[in-house]
Design an enzyme around this catalytic site. Structure first.
Site, PDB file in Angstrom:
ATOM      1  N   LYS A  72       0.668  -1.425   0.147  1.00 56.02           N
ATOM      2  CA  LYS A  72      -0.018   0.067   0.042  1.00 56.02           C
ATOM      3  C   LYS A  72       1.009   1.220   0.138  1.00 56.02           C
ATOM      4  O   LYS A  72       2.009   1.249   0.493  1.00 56.02           O
ATOM      5  CB  LYS A  72      -0.784   0.293   1.356  1.00 56.02           C
ATOM      6  CG  LYS A  72      -1.987  -0.870   1.420  1.00 56.02           C
ATOM      7  CD  LYS A  72      -2.751  -0.889   2.688  1.00 56.02           C
ATOM      8  CE  LYS A  72      -3.722  -1.866   2.771  1.00 56.02           C
ATOM      9  NZ  LYS A  72      -4.926  -1.704   1.648  1.00 56.02           N
ATOM     10  N   ARG A  76     -10.488 -11.278   2.178  1.00 54.97           N
ATOM     11  CA  ARG A  76     -11.266 -12.375   1.281  1.00 54.97           C
ATOM     12  C   ARG A  76     -10.559 -13.714   1.355  1.00 54.97           C
ATOM     13  O   ARG A  76     -11.314 -14.878   1.452  1.00 54.97           O
ATOM     14  CB  ARG A  76     -11.714 -11.861   0.002  1.00 54.97           C
ATOM     15  CG  ARG A  76     -10.683 -11.729  -1.005  1.00 54.97           C
ATOM     16  CD  ARG A  76     -11.167 -10.852  -2.185  1.00 54.97           C
ATOM     17  NE  ARG A  76     -11.124  -9.422  -1.844  1.00 54.97           N
ATOM     18  CZ  ARG A  76     -11.353  -8.553  -2.579  1.00 54.97           C
ATOM     19  NH1 ARG A  76     -11.831  -8.960  -3.858  1.00 54.97           N
ATOM     20  NH2 ARG A  76     -11.403  -7.482  -2.341  1.00 54.97           N
TER      21      ARG A  76
HETATM   22  N1  BES Z   1      -7.883  -3.696   4.654  1.00 48.30           N
HETATM   23  C1  BES Z   1      -8.243  -3.285   3.249  1.00 48.30           C
HETATM   24  C2  BES Z   1      -9.488  -2.396   2.787  1.00 48.30           C
HETATM   25  C3  BES Z   1      -9.546  -1.190   3.525  1.00 48.30           C
HETATM   26  C4  BES Z   1      -9.158   0.102   2.952  1.00 48.30           C
HETATM   27  C5  BES Z   1     -10.130  -0.895   4.903  1.00 48.30           C
HETATM   28  C6  BES Z   1      -9.280   1.347   3.437  1.00 48.30           C
HETATM   29  C7  BES Z   1     -10.085   0.412   5.533  1.00 48.30           C
HETATM   30  C8  BES Z   1      -9.782   1.359   4.594  1.00 48.30           C
HETATM   31  C9  BES Z   1      -8.285  -4.570   2.334  1.00 48.30           C
HETATM   32  O1  BES Z   1      -7.495  -5.477   2.825  1.00 48.30           O
HETATM   33  C10 BES Z   1      -7.719  -4.189   1.012  1.00 48.30           C
HETATM   34  O2  BES Z   1      -6.586  -3.718   0.962  1.00 48.30           O
HETATM   35  N2  BES Z   1      -8.616  -4.171   0.016  1.00 48.30           N
HETATM   36  C11 BES Z   1      -8.204  -3.815  -1.331  1.00 48.30           C
HETATM   37  C12 BES Z   1      -8.909  -4.677  -2.235  1.00 48.30           C
HETATM   38  C13 BES Z   1      -8.455  -4.627  -3.649  1.00 48.30           C
HETATM   39  C14 BES Z   1      -7.052  -4.836  -3.973  1.00 48.30           C
HETATM   40  C15 BES Z   1      -9.307  -5.693  -4.593  1.00 48.30           C
HETATM   41  C16 BES Z   1      -8.713  -2.522  -1.568  1.00 48.30           C
HETATM   42  O3  BES Z   1      -9.859  -2.050  -1.103  1.00 48.30           O
HETATM   43  O4  BES Z   1      -8.082  -1.652  -2.245  1.00 48.30           O
HETATM   44 ZN    ZN Z   2      -5.474  -5.431   1.953  1.00 44.54          ZN
END
Ligand code: BES
Ligand code: ZN
Ligand code: ZN
Length: 497
Positions: free
Chosen positions: A277, A351
Site C-alpha cells: 500500500k 477475502r
Molecule cells: N483492509 C483493506 C480494506 C480497507 C481499505 C479498509 C481502506 C479500510 C480502509 C483490504 O484488505 C484491501 O486492501 N482491499 C483492497 C482490495 C483490492 C485490492 C481489490 C482495496 O480496497 O483496495
Molecule cells: Zn489489504
C-alpha cells in the site's frame, strides 16, 4: 465510572451536579425537570421563557443553584424538537452531557429517570447508559505525560422514583453496561497498535473470554491450519514473523437456537503485502482486525446477557506483510473448500483468510453465517464512513440486520450480489481470481465470499468505513468505533421475538 441506582427525588437529593434534559421550547415542563423547577421557584421555566436556554439538540448549560436546591449545580441539556426525538438522539444527548461534565472536571452526577416521550424507564436507562459511556470513552493506555490532566467522572447515580422503577432502571443499567463494555473492548483492540495487538494477543483475549464465561476455545497454529488444508489463510500468514492464529470460540447454551457463525476478519496489520500500500495513512491499517474485535466483543456480551444460543465465533488472525516468505501475485492457492484462487493482489488478503474461515464454519452446520470485515476501500468510496455495506444471500437474514440497525443507529445499506458480477472474478488458470475490477469493488469482494458459504443463509458486513473514524460523532469519539458490536448484539437479542 461507577453507576448505581438509588431511590430519591431530584429536588431533594444533595449532590455535586444534577443532570436534566429538556425538549426545545417545551409548552410545559413534565416529570423530574418540572419537580425541580417548582422547588427552584420557577428558575428553569424562566430561563426557557427568556430564551436563555432553548433546548436545542445537544445544547449544554451549567447553572449554580446557590443553595436553592440540595444539588450544587444543574446541567441542562437540550433534546431538540420533541417530534424528532428517538433513542438515537437520546444516546447522543446522554453522551454530550457526559462529555460536558467530564470536561468541566465534575466527578459525580445524579440523573432522575422517568418515562419520556413514550419510552419506558428500562429502555431509556439502557440508551442513556450506552450513550454516556460510549461518548466518554478515551484511549489513554499509552499516554505517559501529564496523566493527572486526564479527566474522568467518578460516579453516576440514577434516581428512581419508586420501587417498581428501581427494578426497570437496574435492568436497563445492566444491559447498557454490558453492551458498552463490549464496545469498549472492541475499541481498545482496534485502537491498540499492531505491535501490541498481535494475533497472539487476540487469541489470548479469546482464551480469557472463554475461561471467564465457560466457552470452548480452539486456537490453531499456522502449521495446523496448513495441515487442515487452509491454503488461503496460511499463504497470508506466512509473510509475517508474527505467528498467525486461527481462533474458534464457541458459546453453547445447549437447548438454544443455532448455531450462528460469526466470522471476523482479524488482520492485525495490513501493509498490502507484496502489493504494498502507499505509506500515506498506512497507520490506519491497524484497524483491519475490527471484524474479529466485533466478534470477540459480541461473544462476551452474549454470555454476560445469557443469550439462549449456540454461537461460534471464527477469527482468522494474521498480519499481511511483504517478506521473502510472503505470497505473491500470480500464486495459486488451494482453499479449505478445495476451490483454487489466483492471487492478483496480495492486498485483497481479507477475502482469502475469510474464505477458509467461512468454509470452516460450515462444519457446525450453522443456521446463519454473519461475517464482519474491513474488506474494501471501495465500500468507503461508495458509502462513506458512517454506513456498513450489507450484502447477503438470504432476504430474511438481511431484514433482521436492517431491523437491528434501525434500533442501534449503526447504519447499514444494501449492495447487490447479482451473478453478473462474478464474471469479473473469472481466472484463466484457477477457479477464480482474488480481485476483479476497481469498479464495484465492494460488491466483487462480497461475490468472492459468497463462493464459500454454499447455500447457508449468510450476510457480509463490509465495515471498512465505520471501523475507525476521523471526525467524532455524538457518542463515538475519533478512532476505533467498535462498529458492528451493538448491531450484532441487537440482532441476537431480537432473534426469537
Ligand atoms: N483492509 C483493506 C480494506 C480497507 C481499505 C479498509 C481502506 C479500510 C480502509 C483490504 O484488505 C484491501 O486492501 N482491499 C483492497 C482490495 C483490492 C485490492 C481489490 C482495496 O480496497 O483496495
Ligand atoms: Zn489489504
Ligand atoms: Zn485488509
Amino acid at each position: 465510572m461507577e453507576i448505581k441506582v438509588e431511590k430519591g427525588r431530584p429536588e431533594k437529593f444533595p449532590c455535586e451536579l444534577l443532570l436534566l434534559f429538556s425538549f426545545e421550547s417545551p409548552e410545559q415542563l413534565e416529570g423530574p425537570i418540572r419537580d425541580v423547577d417548582l422547588e427552584w421557584r420557577g428558575f428553569i421555566s424562566t430561563l426557557i421563557k427568556q430564551g436563555d436556554f432553548k433546548g436545542e439538540l445537544f445544547e449544554c448549560r451549567l447553572f449554580y443553584t446557590q443553595e436553592a436546591l440540595p444539588a450544587k449545580r444543574v446541567l441542562l441539556t437540550g433534546l431538540g424538537k420533541k417530534g424528532e426525538f428517538d433513542l438515537e438522539r437520546w444516546r447522543g444527548a446522554a453522551s454530550k452531557a457526559g462529555q460536558y461534565l467530564r470536561n468541566s472536571g465534575m466527578k459525580q452526577f445524579i440523573f432522575p429517570i422517568k418515562k419520556l416521550d413514550g419510552h419506558p424507564e428500562e429502555d431509556l436507562t439502557e440508551s442513556f447508559v450506552t450513550g454516556l459511556l460510549l461518548g466518554i470513552y478515551q484511549f489513554n493506555e499509552f499516554k505517559t505525560l501529564e496523566r493527572d490532566k486526564i479527566k474522568e467522572i467518578g460516579e453516576g447515580i440514577l434516581l428512581a422514583k419508586n420501587d417498581e422503577d428501581i427494578q426497570s432502571i437496574t435492568q436497563g443499567l445492566k444491559t447498557g453496561k454490558v453492551i458498552s463494555e463490549a464496545v469498549y473492548m472492541a475499541r481498545d483492540l482496534v485502537n491498540g497498535p499492531s505491535n501490541q495487538v498481535t494475533p497472539t494477543v487476540l487469541a489470548e483475549k479469546a482464551r480469557q473470554i472463554a475461561t471467564n464465561h465457560g466457552m470452548e476455545i480452539q486456537v490453531f497454529e499456522v502449521s495446523q491450519a496448513e495441515a487442515m488444508g487452509m491454503g488461503a489463510f496460511t499463504a497470508v500468514a506466512k509473510g509475517s514473523q508474527e505467528p498467525g492464529k486461527f481462533i474458534v470460540l464457541e458459546y453453547n447454551k445447549g437447548k438454544g437456537w443455532g448455531p450462528i457463525a460469526l466470522v471476523g476478519k482479524g488482520i492485525t496489520f495490513d501493509s498490502g503485502g507484496i502489493s504494498i500500500k502507499p505509506s500515506e495513512n498506512m497507520e490506519r491499517m491497524k484497524d483491519d482486525m475490527s471484524g474479529a474485535a466485533a466478534v470477540l466483543a459480541t461473544m462476551q456480551a452474549a454470555a454476560r446477557l445469557g443469550f439462549p444460543f449456540h454461537l461460534v465465533g471464527i477469527m482468522p488472525a494474521t498480519e499481511n506483510l511483504p517478506s521473502g516468505k510472503a505470497y505473491k501475485p500470480g500464486d495459486i492457492l488451494k482453499t479449505l473448500s478445495g476451490q483454487t484462487v489466483e492471487v492478483i493482489s496480495t492486498d485483497a488478503e481479507g477475502r482469502l483468510i475469510l474464505s477458509d474461515a467461512l468454509t470452516y464454519s460450515l462444519r457446525y452446520q450453522p443456521k446463519a453465517i454473519i461475517d464482519l470485515a474491513t474488506l474494501t476501500g471501495a465500500c468507503v468510496v461508495a458509502l462513506g464512513d458512517y454506513v456498513i455495506g450489507l450484502l447477503g444471500n438470504d432476504e430474511s437474514l438481511l431484514k433482521r440486520i436492517e431491523a437491528a440497525s434501525s434500533k442501534t443507529g449503526e447504519k447499514v445499506w444494501r449492495l447487490p450480489l447479482w451473478d453478473e458480477y462474478f464474471d469479473y472474478l473469472k481466472s484463466d488458470v484457477a477457479d477464480f481470481r482474488n480481485v476483479g475490477t476497481r469498479a464495484a469493488g465492494a460488491i466483487i469482494g462480497g461475490i468472492f465470499l459468497s463462493k464459500f458459504v454454499e447455500k447457508i443463509p449468510w450476510v457480509h458486513l463490509d465495515m471498512a468505513g465505520p471501523a475507525s473514524i476521523e471526525k467524532e460523532r455524538p457518542y463515538i469519539p475519533r478512532g476505533g468505533t467498535g462498529a458492528g458490536v451493538r448491531l450484532l448484539i441487537q440482532l441476537l437479542r431480537d432473534w426469537n421475538r
